[in-house]
Design a protein around this motif. Structure first.
Motif, PDB file in Angstrom:
ATOM      1  N   ALA A   1       0.827  -1.211   0.000  1.00 32.06           N
ATOM      2  CA  ALA A   1       0.000   0.000   0.000  1.00 32.06           C
ATOM      3  C   ALA A   1       0.861   1.261   0.000  1.00 32.06           C
ATOM      4  O   ALA A   1       0.568   2.229  -0.711  1.00 32.06           O
ATOM      5  CB  ALA A   1      -0.934  -0.008   1.207  1.00 32.06           C
TER       6      ALA A   1
ATOM      7  N   GLU B   1      -4.841   9.251   5.268  1.00 28.59           N
ATOM      8  CA  GLU B   1      -6.016   9.212   4.404  1.00 28.59           C
ATOM      9  C   GLU B   1      -6.503   7.772   4.277  1.00 28.59           C
ATOM     10  O   GLU B   1      -5.712   6.861   4.029  1.00 28.59           O
ATOM     11  CB  GLU B   1      -5.672   9.775   3.022  1.00 28.59           C
ATOM     12  CG  GLU B   1      -5.264  11.245   3.042  1.00 28.59           C
ATOM     13  CD  GLU B   1      -4.840  11.745   1.673  1.00 28.59           C
ATOM     14  OE1 GLU B   1      -4.898  10.959   0.694  1.00 28.59           O
ATOM     15  OE2 GLU B   1      -4.436  12.923   1.581  1.00 28.59           O
ATOM     16  N   GLN B   2      -7.802   7.600   4.420  1.00 26.83           N
ATOM     17  CA  GLN B   2      -8.370   6.251   4.333  1.00 26.83           C
ATOM     18  C   GLN B   2      -8.067   5.591   3.002  1.00 26.83           C
ATOM     19  O   GLN B   2      -7.849   4.368   2.938  1.00 26.83           O
ATOM     20  CB  GLN B   2      -9.895   6.332   4.536  1.00 26.83           C
ATOM     21  CG  GLN B   2     -10.331   6.719   5.931  1.00 26.83           C
ATOM     22  CD  GLN B   2     -10.170   5.580   6.944  1.00 26.83           C
ATOM     23  OE1 GLN B   2      -9.869   4.446   6.581  1.00 26.83           O
ATOM     24  NE2 GLN B   2     -10.370   5.905   8.218  1.00 26.83           N
ATOM     25  N   ALA B   3      -8.009   6.382   1.932  1.00 24.35           N
ATOM     26  CA  ALA B   3      -7.800   5.816   0.601  1.00 24.35           C
ATOM     27  C   ALA B   3      -6.461   5.083   0.504  1.00 24.35           C
ATOM     28  O   ALA B   3      -6.341   4.089  -0.233  1.00 24.35           O
ATOM     29  CB  ALA B   3      -7.870   6.923  -0.453  1.00 24.35           C
ATOM     30  N   THR B   4      -5.453   5.543   1.240  1.00 24.97           N
ATOM     31  CA  THR B   4      -4.146   4.891   1.206  1.00 24.97           C
ATOM     32  C   THR B   4      -4.242   3.441   1.670  1.00 24.97           C
ATOM     33  O   THR B   4      -3.541   2.565   1.163  1.00 24.97           O
ATOM     34  CB  THR B   4      -3.145   5.661   2.092  1.00 24.97           C
ATOM     35  OG1 THR B   4      -2.999   6.988   1.583  1.00 24.97           O
ATOM     36  CG2 THR B   4      -1.794   4.977   2.151  1.00 24.97           C
ATOM     37  N   TRP B   5      -5.128   3.200   2.614  1.00 30.44           N
ATOM     38  CA  TRP B   5      -5.207   1.891   3.255  1.00 30.44           C
ATOM     39  C   TRP B   5      -6.390   1.053   2.774  1.00 30.44           C
ATOM     40  O   TRP B   5      -6.654  -0.019   3.331  1.00 30.44           O
ATOM     41  CB  TRP B   5      -5.283   2.083   4.773  1.00 30.44           C
ATOM     42  CG  TRP B   5      -4.123   2.867   5.267  1.00 30.44           C
ATOM     43  CD1 TRP B   5      -4.117   4.172   5.686  1.00 30.44           C
ATOM     44  CD2 TRP B   5      -2.765   2.422   5.359  1.00 30.44           C
ATOM     45  NE1 TRP B   5      -2.854   4.569   6.041  1.00 30.44           N
ATOM     46  CE2 TRP B   5      -2.001   3.507   5.849  1.00 30.44           C
ATOM     47  CE3 TRP B   5      -2.127   1.210   5.085  1.00 30.44           C
ATOM     48  CZ2 TRP B   5      -0.628   3.413   6.059  1.00 30.44           C
ATOM     49  CZ3 TRP B   5      -0.759   1.110   5.292  1.00 30.44           C
ATOM     50  CH2 TRP B   5      -0.030   2.212   5.771  1.00 30.44           C
ATOM     51  N   GLU B   6      -7.054   1.502   1.728  1.00 26.69           N
ATOM     52  CA  GLU B   6      -8.219   0.767   1.226  1.00 26.69           C
ATOM     53  C   GLU B   6      -7.888  -0.675   0.857  1.00 26.69           C
ATOM     54  O   GLU B   6      -8.672  -1.593   1.153  1.00 26.69           O
ATOM     55  CB  GLU B   6      -8.811   1.504   0.024  1.00 26.69           C
ATOM     56  CG  GLU B   6     -10.064   0.854  -0.548  1.00 26.69           C
ATOM     57  CD  GLU B   6     -11.187   0.725   0.478  1.00 26.69           C
ATOM     58  OE1 GLU B   6     -11.963  -0.242   0.381  1.00 26.69           O
ATOM     59  OE2 GLU B   6     -11.293   1.588   1.371  1.00 26.69           O
ATOM     60  N   PRO B   7      -6.723  -0.946   0.246  1.00 28.64           N
ATOM     61  CA  PRO B   7      -6.406  -2.358  -0.057  1.00 28.64           C
ATOM     62  C   PRO B   7      -6.359  -3.240   1.190  1.00 28.64           C
ATOM     63  O   PRO B   7      -6.710  -4.417   1.133  1.00 28.64           O
ATOM     64  CB  PRO B   7      -5.028  -2.279  -0.730  1.00 28.64           C
ATOM     65  CG  PRO B   7      -4.959  -0.895  -1.288  1.00 28.64           C
ATOM     66  CD  PRO B   7      -5.690  -0.034  -0.294  1.00 28.64           C
TER      67      PRO B   7
ATOM     68  N   SER C   1      -8.141  -2.724   3.960  1.00 30.81           N
ATOM     69  CA  SER C   1      -9.520  -2.912   4.410  1.00 30.81           C
ATOM     70  C   SER C   1     -10.196  -4.007   3.600  1.00 30.81           C
ATOM     71  O   SER C   1     -10.937  -4.829   4.148  1.00 30.81           O
ATOM     72  CB  SER C   1     -10.295  -1.594   4.279  1.00 30.81           C
ATOM     73  OG  SER C   1      -9.716  -0.602   5.094  1.00 30.81           O
ATOM     74  N   ARG C   2      -9.911  -4.017   2.303  1.00 25.63           N
ATOM     75  CA  ARG C   2     -10.500  -5.071   1.460  1.00 25.63           C
ATOM     76  C   ARG C   2      -9.970  -6.438   1.848  1.00 25.63           C
ATOM     77  O   ARG C   2     -10.652  -7.450   1.686  1.00 25.63           O
ATOM     78  CB  ARG C   2     -10.204  -4.794  -0.023  1.00 25.63           C
ATOM     79  CG  ARG C   2     -10.963  -3.597  -0.582  1.00 25.63           C
ATOM     80  CD  ARG C   2     -10.975  -3.641  -2.104  1.00 25.63           C
ATOM     81  NE  ARG C   2      -9.632  -3.611  -2.678  1.00 25.63           N
ATOM     82  CZ  ARG C   2      -9.000  -2.500  -3.027  1.00 25.63           C
ATOM     83  NH1 ARG C   2      -9.590  -1.324  -2.841  1.00 25.63           N
ATOM     84  NH2 ARG C   2      -7.796  -2.559  -3.553  1.00 25.63           N
TER      85      ARG C   2
END
Length: 199
Positions: free
Chosen positions: A24, A63-69, A71-72
């Protein structure tokens, strides 16, 4: 921290999480490098705390978007942003189930960016559970420990420098770099240096 059969190191229960964290950060273009107890062990003073810490310098960490993978992948990501009184801009903690967490930390100050620039230029990597991770050099590891500033951090500095082949050369590098840090770090270093290398 254990050697794997394939040569490299492994961390029990965190292989998938570490690969996801590094992936990530790489995908986001966020520089990072290994610090903490794991790095202390690599430089010859192993501790059994199980800490796995990465240093980073980028506001996109929070930012949450950085860690989205992650979370998935059903990894728990806890983003903590400090206030103006905190020594850290923030920390991101990734909890891989029952295993110990992985922390990505961002201290305050431009000295952090300079450490990461040096780590990238030096390009020393270590394979941990199959994931290649950039490692800070020994003088810069000392700087991170000076900034953390706890009794165990000071003990780590004494242990790792006491056991290294060229403590004088490492100390000289710390002398040159500690000026990048807050004065409290320089004060702590003067005391530790006197213990390590008495005049």
């Amino acid at each position: 921290l254990r050697a794997s059969a394939g040569g490299g190191l492994r961390v029990a229960g965190r292989s998938r999480a570490l690969a996801a964290v590094v992936g990530a950060l790489d995908a986001a273009g966020i520089d990072h490098a290994l610090i903490g107890a794991f790095a202390v062990g690599l430089y010859g003073a192993p501790r059994n705390t199980g800490d796995l810490d990465l240093l980073a310098w980028d506001e996109r960490l929070f930012e949450q978007a950085t860690w989205e993978p992650l979370s998935r992948a059903r990894l728990v990501v806890d983003i903590r942003v400090g206030d103006d009184e905190d020594e850290l801009v923030g920390v991101v903690r990734i909890a891989p189930g029952a295993a110990l967490p992985i922390d990505v930390v961002m201290p305050r100050g431009d000295w952090v960016r300079q450490i990461l620039d040096r780590a990238r230029a030096r390009a020393r990597r270590v394979a941990i559970s199959g994931t290649n991770v950039l490692v800070v050099d020994l003088p810069d590891l000392v700087l991170t420990k000076l900034y953390a500033g706890g009794p165990l951090d000071e003990r780590d500095i004494l242990d790792v420098l006491g056991g290294c082949e060229e403590p004088g050369a490492v100390a000289a590098a710390v002398d040159a770099r500690v000026v990048e840090q807050p004065e409290r770090c320089a004060r702590a270093w003067r005391g530790l240096r006197a213990t390590l290398l008495p005049a």
